[in-house]
Design an enzyme around this catalytic site. Structure first.
Site, mmCIF file in Angstrom:
data_model
loop_
_atom_site.group_PDB
_atom_site.id
_atom_site.type_symbol
_atom_site.label_atom_id
_atom_site.label_comp_id
_atom_site.label_asym_id
_atom_site.label_seq_id
_atom_site.Cartn_x
_atom_site.Cartn_y
_atom_site.Cartn_z
ATOM 1 N N ASN A 184 1.881 4.791 9.489
ATOM 2 C CA ASN A 184 1.189 3.825 10.659
ATOM 3 C C ASN A 184 1.665 2.261 10.201
ATOM 4 O O ASN A 184 1.041 1.835 9.060
ATOM 5 C CB ASN A 184 -0.181 4.231 10.473
ATOM 6 C CG ASN A 184 -1.080 3.357 10.988
ATOM 7 O OD1 ASN A 184 -0.697 2.276 11.868
ATOM 8 N ND2 ASN A 184 -2.401 3.317 10.670
ATOM 9 N N TRP A 185 2.296 1.710 10.932
ATOM 10 C CA TRP A 185 2.770 0.377 10.652
ATOM 11 C C TRP A 185 1.469 -0.575 10.968
ATOM 12 O O TRP A 185 1.747 -1.742 10.690
ATOM 13 C CB TRP A 185 4.010 -0.011 11.586
ATOM 14 C CG TRP A 185 5.082 0.873 11.262
ATOM 15 C CD1 TRP A 185 5.457 1.886 10.219
ATOM 16 C CD2 TRP A 185 6.389 0.634 11.799
ATOM 17 N NE1 TRP A 185 6.623 2.256 10.133
ATOM 18 C CE2 TRP A 185 7.484 1.837 11.233
ATOM 19 C CE3 TRP A 185 6.962 -0.252 12.700
ATOM 20 C CZ2 TRP A 185 8.698 1.754 11.452
ATOM 21 C CZ3 TRP A 185 8.508 0.177 13.195
ATOM 22 C CH2 TRP A 185 9.173 1.163 12.426
ATOM 23 N N LYS A 186 0.552 -0.367 11.758
ATOM 24 C CA LYS A 186 -0.539 -1.144 12.036
ATOM 25 C C LYS A 186 -0.127 -2.153 12.880
ATOM 26 O O LYS A 186 0.961 -2.235 13.275
ATOM 27 C CB LYS A 186 -1.274 -1.414 10.738
ATOM 28 C CG LYS A 186 -1.749 -0.146 9.891
ATOM 29 C CD LYS A 186 -3.023 -0.400 8.896
ATOM 30 C CE LYS A 186 -3.007 0.703 8.034
ATOM 31 N NZ LYS A 186 -4.180 0.610 7.067
ATOM 32 N N HIS A 210 -8.715 6.309 13.927
ATOM 33 C CA HIS A 210 -8.407 5.675 12.728
ATOM 34 C C HIS A 210 -9.566 4.795 12.263
ATOM 35 O O HIS A 210 -10.364 4.183 13.005
ATOM 36 C CB HIS A 210 -6.986 4.692 12.630
ATOM 37 C CG HIS A 210 -6.615 4.088 11.134
ATOM 38 N ND1 HIS A 210 -7.276 3.215 10.789
ATOM 39 C CD2 HIS A 210 -5.726 4.610 10.533
ATOM 40 C CE1 HIS A 210 -6.740 2.974 9.443
ATOM 41 N NE2 HIS A 210 -5.793 4.043 9.229
ATOM 42 N N GLU A 250 -9.976 1.881 10.938
ATOM 43 C CA GLU A 250 -10.154 0.531 11.411
ATOM 44 C C GLU A 250 -10.533 0.588 12.767
ATOM 45 O O GLU A 250 -11.098 -0.618 13.020
ATOM 46 C CB GLU A 250 -8.582 -0.174 11.268
ATOM 47 C CG GLU A 250 -8.460 -0.334 9.677
ATOM 48 C CD GLU A 250 -7.106 -0.004 9.374
ATOM 49 O OE1 GLU A 250 -6.251 -0.327 10.082
ATOM 50 O OE2 GLU A 250 -6.864 -0.079 8.096
ATOM 51 N N GLU A 287 -8.899 10.740 5.706
ATOM 52 C CA GLU A 287 -8.444 9.433 5.272
ATOM 53 C C GLU A 287 -9.794 8.705 4.782
ATOM 54 O O GLU A 287 -10.491 8.299 5.435
ATOM 55 C CB GLU A 287 -7.953 8.437 6.203
ATOM 56 C CG GLU A 287 -6.539 8.891 6.911
ATOM 57 C CD GLU A 287 -5.752 7.760 7.326
ATOM 58 O OE1 GLU A 287 -4.724 7.779 6.849
ATOM 59 O OE2 GLU A 287 -6.104 6.815 8.002
ATOM 60 N N GLY A 324 -5.549 1.249 2.110
ATOM 61 C CA GLY A 324 -5.117 0.080 1.736
ATOM 62 C C GLY A 324 -5.908 -0.680 0.566
ATOM 63 O O GLY A 324 -5.947 -2.100 0.231
ATOM 64 N N SER A 379 -3.581 4.980 0.535
ATOM 65 C CA SER A 379 -2.868 4.345 -0.745
ATOM 66 C C SER A 379 -1.870 5.659 -1.409
ATOM 67 O O SER A 379 -1.630 5.705 -2.535
ATOM 68 C CB SER A 379 -3.871 4.093 -1.775
ATOM 69 O OG SER A 379 -4.770 2.742 -1.325
ATOM 70 N N GLY A 435 0.169 4.019 5.484
ATOM 71 C CA GLY A 435 0.024 2.669 5.915
ATOM 72 C C GLY A 435 1.061 1.960 5.271
ATOM 73 O O GLY A 435 2.245 1.646 5.628
#
Ligand code: PEP
Length: 249
Positions: free
Chosen positions: A9-11, A94, A96, A166, A172, A212, A233
């Site tokens: 997931n490159w965000k 997700h 976020e 997650e 992160g 992570s 991530g």
């Protein structure tokens, strides 16, 4: 046997050239990983990354989609658009998106349905906040997320889903769930699925760990009986790290 999967997931990272270079680096470096690799770049770079990946076994995913087919939803991206770009997977729910865009389980349920209608595989994210774990309600939280967003599906539909556990406190942060915590939750998720859809379906669903996960801890996590790979991530933005994680089975 369950599919092993590693999704990056490159965000909201990279520009066009960086996205192309990252995809090219991964395509060039990937050897015969036992896992299905999936790259999830930002929307504007999906087509370019699809082009790079098309001669490889690496698939392309999106980080989100709109719950509607089409229409007056300025700034949004439909599943149909993603299909036309060669996308086969979409990350749904997700943390976020739940946190910053107020996505609810009910809305995620609609996104899952529209993905399946277009033959796109949803990678459905679930996971608890730190306060919820500290209050010992993490199992209830994850169970509710899964029930409310996914249990409207019939067995055939449900069997097409990928789940990513997650824990929000691990995303992160550099703090990873311990192998015991990850296995305990993955096993619990499989039990919840089994109670609703039966053991055969539960045994066949891929459940990924995210939070992570990196080149140093992936091997230990992926060796757990109920962990079938990872949603990655930060470490998916470096070719060597992502490749090393992909080889950690
Ligand atoms: C993620 O955002 O899905 C994720 C797992 O991030 P990170 O690997 O950076 O913790």
């Amino acid at each position: 046997m369950r599919k092993k999967i590693v999704a990056g997931n490159w965000k909201m990272n990279t520009d066009l050239n960086q996205a192309i270079d990252l995809a090219k680096g991964i395509v060039a470096a990937q050897s015969n990983s036992v896992a299905q690799l999936i790259l999830c770049p930002p929307f504007p770079f999906i087509q370019a990354v699809s082009e790079v990946c098309k001669s490889s076994l690496i698939a392309v995913g999106a980080q989100n989609c709109n719950k509607n087919k089409n229409g007056a939803f300025t700034g949004e991206v439909s599943v149909q658009m993603l299909v036309s770009l060669g996308v086969n997977y979409v990350i749904v729910g997700h943390s976020e998106r739940r946190t910053y865009f107020n996505e609810t389980n009910q809305e995620l349920a609609e996104k899952v349905v529209i993905c399946l209608e277009q033959n796109i595989t949803p990678i459905f994210c679930c996971g608890e906040q730190l306060s919820e774990r500290n209050n010992n309600i993490h199992f209830n939280v994850v169970q509710t997320q899964i029930q409310e967003a996914l249990f409207q599906l019939n067995a055939e539909e449900f069997s097409k889903i990928i789940i990513a556990y997650e824990p929000v406190w691990a995303i992160g942060t550099g703090v990873t769930a311990t192998p015991a915590q990850a296995q305990e939750m993955h096993q619990f998720i499989r039990k919840v699925i089994s109670e609703n859809y039966g053991k055969a379906i539960a045994d066949n669903i891929s459940i990924l760990y995210g939070g992570s996960c990196n080149a140093s801890n992936a091997k230990e996590l992926f060796a757990l009986p109920d962990v079938d790979g990872g949603l990655i991530g930060g470490a998916s933005l470096k070719v060597t790290d992502f490749i090393s994680i992909s080889a950690s089975f």
